[in-house]
Design a protein around this motif. Structure first.
Motif, PDB file in Angstrom:
ATOM      1  N   ARG A 195       0.558   3.708   1.987  1.00  0.00           N
ATOM      2  CA  ARG A 195       0.856   4.025   3.398  1.00  0.00           C
ATOM      3  C   ARG A 195       2.058   3.228   3.899  1.00  0.00           C
ATOM      4  O   ARG A 195       2.920   3.761   4.597  1.00  0.00           O
ATOM      5  CB  ARG A 195      -0.384   3.732   4.260  1.00  0.00           C
ATOM      6  CG  ARG A 195      -0.225   4.077   5.713  1.00  0.00           C
ATOM      7  CD  ARG A 195      -0.330   5.562   5.909  1.00  0.00           C
ATOM      8  NE  ARG A 195      -0.264   5.868   7.329  1.00  0.00           N
ATOM      9  CZ  ARG A 195       0.256   6.966   7.797  1.00  0.00           C
ATOM     10  NH1 ARG A 195       0.714   7.881   6.978  1.00  0.00           N
ATOM     11  NH2 ARG A 195       0.293   7.194   9.079  1.00  0.00           N
ATOM     12  N   GLU A 196       2.110   1.950   3.544  1.00  0.00           N
ATOM     13  CA  GLU A 196       3.241   1.111   3.941  1.00  0.00           C
ATOM     14  C   GLU A 196       4.546   1.665   3.362  1.00  0.00           C
ATOM     15  O   GLU A 196       5.563   1.739   4.054  1.00  0.00           O
ATOM     16  CB  GLU A 196       3.025  -0.324   3.469  1.00  0.00           C
ATOM     17  CG  GLU A 196       4.121  -1.272   3.868  1.00  0.00           C
ATOM     18  CD  GLU A 196       3.925  -2.682   3.323  1.00  0.00           C
ATOM     19  OE1 GLU A 196       4.885  -3.459   3.417  1.00  0.00           O
ATOM     20  OE2 GLU A 196       2.842  -2.996   2.785  1.00  0.00           O
ATOM     21  N   SER A 239       0.845  -1.199   0.000  1.00  0.00           N
ATOM     22  CA  SER A 239       0.000   0.000   0.000  1.00  0.00           C
ATOM     23  C   SER A 239       0.874   1.240   0.000  1.00  0.00           C
ATOM     24  O   SER A 239       2.053   1.194   0.377  1.00  0.00           O
ATOM     25  CB  SER A 239      -0.907   0.019   1.242  1.00  0.00           C
ATOM     26  OG  SER A 239      -0.134   0.276   2.404  1.00  0.00           O
ATOM     27  N   SER A 279      11.398   5.103   1.905  1.00  0.00           N
ATOM     28  CA  SER A 279      10.440   6.010   1.276  1.00  0.00           C
ATOM     29  C   SER A 279      11.102   7.241   0.671  1.00  0.00           C
ATOM     30  O   SER A 279      10.661   7.748  -0.355  1.00  0.00           O
ATOM     31  CB  SER A 279       9.355   6.422   2.271  1.00  0.00           C
ATOM     32  OG  SER A 279       9.929   7.107   3.370  1.00  0.00           O
ATOM     33  N   GLN A 337       5.069   4.817   2.416  1.00  0.00           N
ATOM     34  CA  GLN A 337       5.302   6.125   3.036  1.00  0.00           C
ATOM     35  C   GLN A 337       5.997   5.988   4.388  1.00  0.00           C
ATOM     36  O   GLN A 337       6.847   6.793   4.744  1.00  0.00           O
ATOM     37  CB  GLN A 337       3.977   6.860   3.201  1.00  0.00           C
ATOM     38  CG  GLN A 337       4.111   8.240   3.789  1.00  0.00           C
ATOM     39  CD  GLN A 337       2.749   8.892   3.998  1.00  0.00           C
ATOM     40  OE1 GLN A 337       1.718   8.223   4.057  1.00  0.00           O
ATOM     41  NE2 GLN A 337       2.754  10.194   4.111  1.00  0.00           N
ATOM     42  N   LEU A 338       5.662   4.962   5.133  1.00  0.00           N
ATOM     43  CA  LEU A 338       6.246   4.764   6.458  1.00  0.00           C
ATOM     44  C   LEU A 338       7.525   3.921   6.426  1.00  0.00           C
ATOM     45  O   LEU A 338       8.197   3.784   7.441  1.00  0.00           O
ATOM     46  CB  LEU A 338       5.216   4.109   7.389  1.00  0.00           C
ATOM     47  CG  LEU A 338       3.971   4.949   7.674  1.00  0.00           C
ATOM     48  CD1 LEU A 338       2.963   4.135   8.482  1.00  0.00           C
ATOM     49  CD2 LEU A 338       4.326   6.245   8.374  1.00  0.00           C
TER      50      LEU A 338
END
Length: 190
Positions: free
Chosen positions: A122-123, A120, A130, A125-126
């Motif tokens: 989000r995964e 994802s 990244s 991004q964190l």
């Protein structure tokens, strides 16, 4: 990838897997005989996982269980087919430029993230890489803008002995213009 935007129910996994299958079965086979397709897939995953990093043929070869000369040849295929761009280091001397390592820029960051195992946005991004993916995304967009205008980009990066780095250097009309790319992290207060 227009299909990903137009078809909201399309699985990213199915889409990227099909994209990779088509790339290997059609595009790569037109350029060369790769031999071991499984090793070639491992090689592409290794390259995608290292986007934004300096090129290390030995690490790529070890990941795919191939020889370094094979890694050199296979990376050349990825560059020739437009999947990867090698961002050369900026040096004052052409001789020094030859001895320093380019950075890997995977031209499709969505595919790179998929191949590296991110499930994802989000995964990603964190994730610890990244910043590399953000840098790759911006640099690839700039390269694509040059390519769309049929202009060869005069783009470089700079890294000194202490590993201080300038992410992107534009060289135009005997002048250098630098661009630093940073990811900002915003935390929500509870």
């Amino acid at each position: 990838m227009p299909a990903l935007y137009m078809e909201k129910d399309l699985s990213h996994d199915i889409y990227f897997r099909s994209y990779l299958d088509t790339y290997i079965s059609r595009d790569v086979r037109e350029l060369t005989e790769i031999g071991n397709e499984l090793s070639f897939r491992k090689f592409i995953v290794s390259v995608a996982s290292r986007t934004g990093e300096q090129l290390n043929y030995t690490a790529l070869a070890n990941d795919a269980l191939i020889s370094v000369p094979t890694a050199v040849r296979w990376l050349s295929i990825l560059v020739t087919s437009g999947l990867v761009y090698l961002l050369e280091p900026y040096m004052n001397s052409e001789l020094k430029r030859i001895t320093n390592l380019p950075k890997i820029i995977f031209m499709d960051t969505g595919l790179a993230a998929y191949l590296a195992g991110y499930t994802s946005a989000r995964e990603l991004q964190l994730g610890s890489n990244s910043g590399y993916y953000l840098e790759t995304f911006i640099i690839s967009k700039i390269i694509k803008a040059y390519n769309a205008r049929v202009i060869t980009p005069n783009l470089y990066y700079y890294r000194d002995k202490e590993k201080n780095e300038i992410d992107l250097i534009f060289y135009k009309n005997n002048k250098l213009y630098s661009l630093e790319i940073k990811k900002l992290l915003f935390l929500k207060k509870k």
